[in-house]
Scaffold this motif. Structure first.
Motif, PDB file in Angstrom:
ATOM      1  N   UNK A 173      -9.069   1.645  16.458  1.00 51.56           N
ATOM      2  CA  UNK A 173      -8.867   0.202  16.621  1.00 51.56           C
ATOM      3  C   UNK A 173      -7.399  -0.201  16.503  1.00 51.56           C
ATOM      4  N   UNK A 174      -6.544   0.771  16.114  1.00 53.61           N
ATOM      5  CA  UNK A 174      -5.113   0.514  15.924  1.00 53.61           C
ATOM      6  C   UNK A 174      -4.890  -0.498  14.801  1.00 53.61           C
ATOM      7  N   UNK A 175      -5.683  -0.379  13.745  1.00 50.21           N
ATOM      8  CA  UNK A 175      -5.611  -1.289  12.604  1.00 50.21           C
ATOM      9  C   UNK A 175      -4.936  -0.591  11.426  1.00 50.21           C
ATOM     10  N   UNK A 176      -4.121  -1.333  10.660  1.00 52.46           N
ATOM     11  CA  UNK A 176      -3.463  -0.727   9.490  1.00 52.46           C
ATOM     12  C   UNK A 176      -4.434  -0.541   8.330  1.00 52.46           C
ATOM     13  N   UNK A 177      -4.116   0.441   7.502  1.00 56.09           N
ATOM     14  CA  UNK A 177      -4.928   0.707   6.316  1.00 56.09           C
ATOM     15  C   UNK A 177      -4.145   0.292   5.089  1.00 56.09           C
ATOM     16  N   UNK A 178      -4.782  -0.496   4.248  1.00 58.74           N
ATOM     17  CA  UNK A 178      -4.216  -0.833   2.943  1.00 58.74           C
ATOM     18  C   UNK A 178      -5.031  -0.070   1.919  1.00 58.74           C
ATOM     19  N   UNK A 179      -4.369   0.683   1.088  1.00 59.07           N
ATOM     20  CA  UNK A 179      -5.058   1.528   0.117  1.00 59.07           C
ATOM     21  C   UNK A 179      -5.013   0.870  -1.249  1.00 59.07           C
ATOM     22  N   UNK A 180      -6.153   0.809  -1.903  1.00 62.31           N
ATOM     23  CA  UNK A 180      -6.263   0.194  -3.215  1.00 62.31           C
ATOM     24  C   UNK A 180      -7.063   1.125  -4.115  1.00 62.31           C
ATOM     25  N   UNK A 181      -6.477   1.535  -5.203  1.00 62.22           N
ATOM     26  CA  UNK A 181      -7.149   2.440  -6.131  1.00 62.22           C
ATOM     27  C   UNK A 181      -7.787   1.624  -7.249  1.00 62.22           C
ATOM     28  N   UNK A 182      -9.092   1.745  -7.385  1.00 60.65           N
ATOM     29  CA  UNK A 182      -9.802   1.059  -8.464  1.00 60.65           C
ATOM     30  C   UNK A 182     -10.202   2.075  -9.524  1.00 60.65           C
ATOM     31  N   UNK A 183     -10.293   1.626 -10.749  1.00 54.28           N
ATOM     32  CA  UNK A 183     -10.741   2.486 -11.835  1.00 54.28           C
ATOM     33  C   UNK A 183     -11.569   1.652 -12.793  1.00 54.28           C
ATOM     34  N   UNK A 184     -12.081   2.247 -13.818  1.00 56.75           N
ATOM     35  CA  UNK A 184     -13.018   1.542 -14.701  1.00 56.75           C
ATOM     36  C   UNK A 184     -12.383   0.379 -15.451  1.00 56.75           C
ATOM     37  N   UNK A 185     -11.055   0.376 -15.611  1.00 56.14           N
ATOM     38  CA  UNK A 185     -10.388  -0.708 -16.332  1.00 56.14           C
ATOM     39  C   UNK A 185      -9.872  -1.803 -15.388  1.00 56.14           C
ATOM     40  N   UNK A 186     -10.181  -1.702 -14.085  1.00 52.28           N
ATOM     41  CA  UNK A 186      -9.723  -2.727 -13.139  1.00 52.28           C
ATOM     42  C   UNK A 186     -10.468  -4.026 -13.402  1.00 52.28           C
ATOM     43  N   UNK A 187      -9.700  -5.129 -13.448  1.00 47.96           N
ATOM     44  CA  UNK A 187     -10.304  -6.447 -13.642  1.00 47.96           C
ATOM     45  C   UNK A 187      -9.938  -7.347 -12.462  1.00 47.96           C
ATOM     46  N   UNK A 188     -10.631  -8.469 -12.358  1.00 41.81           N
ATOM     47  CA  UNK A 188     -10.336  -9.419 -11.291  1.00 41.81           C
ATOM     48  C   UNK A 188      -8.894  -9.895 -11.443  1.00 41.81           C
ATOM     49  N   UNK A 189      -8.454 -10.092 -12.683  1.00 39.41           N
ATOM     50  CA  UNK A 189      -7.107 -10.579 -12.942  1.00 39.41           C
ATOM     51  C   UNK A 189      -6.050  -9.598 -12.424  1.00 39.41           C
ATOM     52  N   UNK A 201      -3.087  -5.153  18.018  1.00 42.67           N
ATOM     53  CA  UNK A 201      -1.663  -4.853  18.135  1.00 42.67           C
ATOM     54  C   UNK A 201      -0.991  -5.197  16.805  1.00 42.67           C
ATOM     55  N   UNK A 202      -0.814  -4.217  15.914  1.00 40.64           N
ATOM     56  CA  UNK A 202      -0.268  -4.511  14.588  1.00 40.64           C
ATOM     57  C   UNK A 202       1.242  -4.719  14.612  1.00 40.64           C
ATOM     58  N   UNK A 203       1.731  -5.427  13.596  1.00 41.50           N
ATOM     59  CA  UNK A 203       3.173  -5.618  13.456  1.00 41.50           C
ATOM     60  C   UNK A 203       3.848  -4.313  13.048  1.00 41.50           C
ATOM     61  N   UNK A 204       3.168  -3.556  12.194  1.00 42.62           N
ATOM     62  CA  UNK A 204       3.748  -2.330  11.656  1.00 42.62           C
ATOM     63  C   UNK A 204       2.779  -1.172  11.917  1.00 42.62           C
ATOM     64  N   UNK A 205       3.117  -0.292  12.857  1.00 41.98           N
ATOM     65  CA  UNK A 205       2.244   0.844  13.181  1.00 41.98           C
ATOM     66  C   UNK A 205       2.295   1.943  12.128  1.00 41.98           C
ATOM     67  N   UNK A 206       3.219   1.829  11.182  1.00 45.50           N
ATOM     68  CA  UNK A 206       3.342   2.866  10.149  1.00 45.50           C
ATOM     69  C   UNK A 206       2.100   2.962   9.274  1.00 45.50           C
ATOM     70  N   UNK A 207       1.364   1.857   9.128  1.00 50.23           N
ATOM     71  CA  UNK A 207       0.181   1.860   8.260  1.00 50.23           C
ATOM     72  C   UNK A 207      -1.104   2.237   8.996  1.00 50.23           C
TER      73      UNK A 207
END
Length: 197
Positions: A175-191, A119-125
């Motif tokens: 599962x009625x779970x929200x999706x968080x989208x994260x775009x990674x690329x070759x210059x992505x660092x841990x920082x 049961x998510x707080x925000x169903x928009x995601x």
């Protein structure tokens, strides 16, 4: 180390692992790295939670046997047979239930595996995409659900355009779970990933 793990499942698994690790055959020995302690614990947890799971199939998936050369695959099959982990026979099961999913009374069933809906707080995601269920995708989603229920991290690997995002979106929708989208690329660092805005 895994409570409630059936002894009948764990002992053949350990016999197989020792057989792979102690082998003088380099082909068989190379397969042993696929059955790390972490993988063995994961398979034992799944055997404890889902006692009817076929360990032969689990080992084949862990070793990626579909992609092995014929010689390595036959060596793995022989070692599995020697350890008493024969390929499962096709049991009489409800095929329609295995190849379907449903959401009912606050629970979701994918194949024969069932869990509570979130049961998510925000169903928009929560993603809602056009998706046509088929046997292969439902089988993948059922395996994902089993690992998700055990608290495992999920990673789908495959070529571009084969439907990984569609499967994940359908899985999250069920599962009625929200999706968080994260775009990674070759210059992505841990920082850059851990930096707070």
């Amino acid at each position: 180390m895994v409570p409630n793990a059936p002894k009948a499942a764990v002992e053949p698994l350990l016999t197989l692992t020792h057989g792979l690790r102690d082998s003088a055959d380099h082909t068989v020995l190379s397969l042993s790295s696929s059955l790390s302690t972490r993988q063995l614990l994961r398979m034992s947890r799944r055997a404890a939670q889902f006692p009817h799971e076929n360990l032969n199939e689990a080992v084949n998936k862990a070793c990626l046997s579909r992609f092995l050369p014929k010689l390595a695959r036959s060596a793995l099959d022989k070692t599995l047979s020697d350890a008493g982990l024969e390929a499962g026979s096709t049991q009489e099961t409800d095929i329609e239930k295995m190849l379907s999913c449903e959401v009912k009374d606050g629970r979701v069933r994918i194949g024969t595996t069932t869990t509570q809906i979130y049961n998510p707080e925000n169903r928009m995601k929560v993603p809602d995409v056009l998706f046509y269920d088929n046997a292969q995708h439902l089988s993948i989603m059922e395996d994902m659900l089993k690992d998700f229920m055990l608290g495992e991290h999920l990673l789908l690997v495959g070529n571009q355009g084969v439907g990984k995002n569609k499967i994940v979106d359908r899985f999250l929708y069920l599962l009625n779970r929200p999706r968080e989208y994260l775009q990674l690329h070759r210059d992505t660092t841990v920082q850059t990933l851990t930096l707070q805005p």
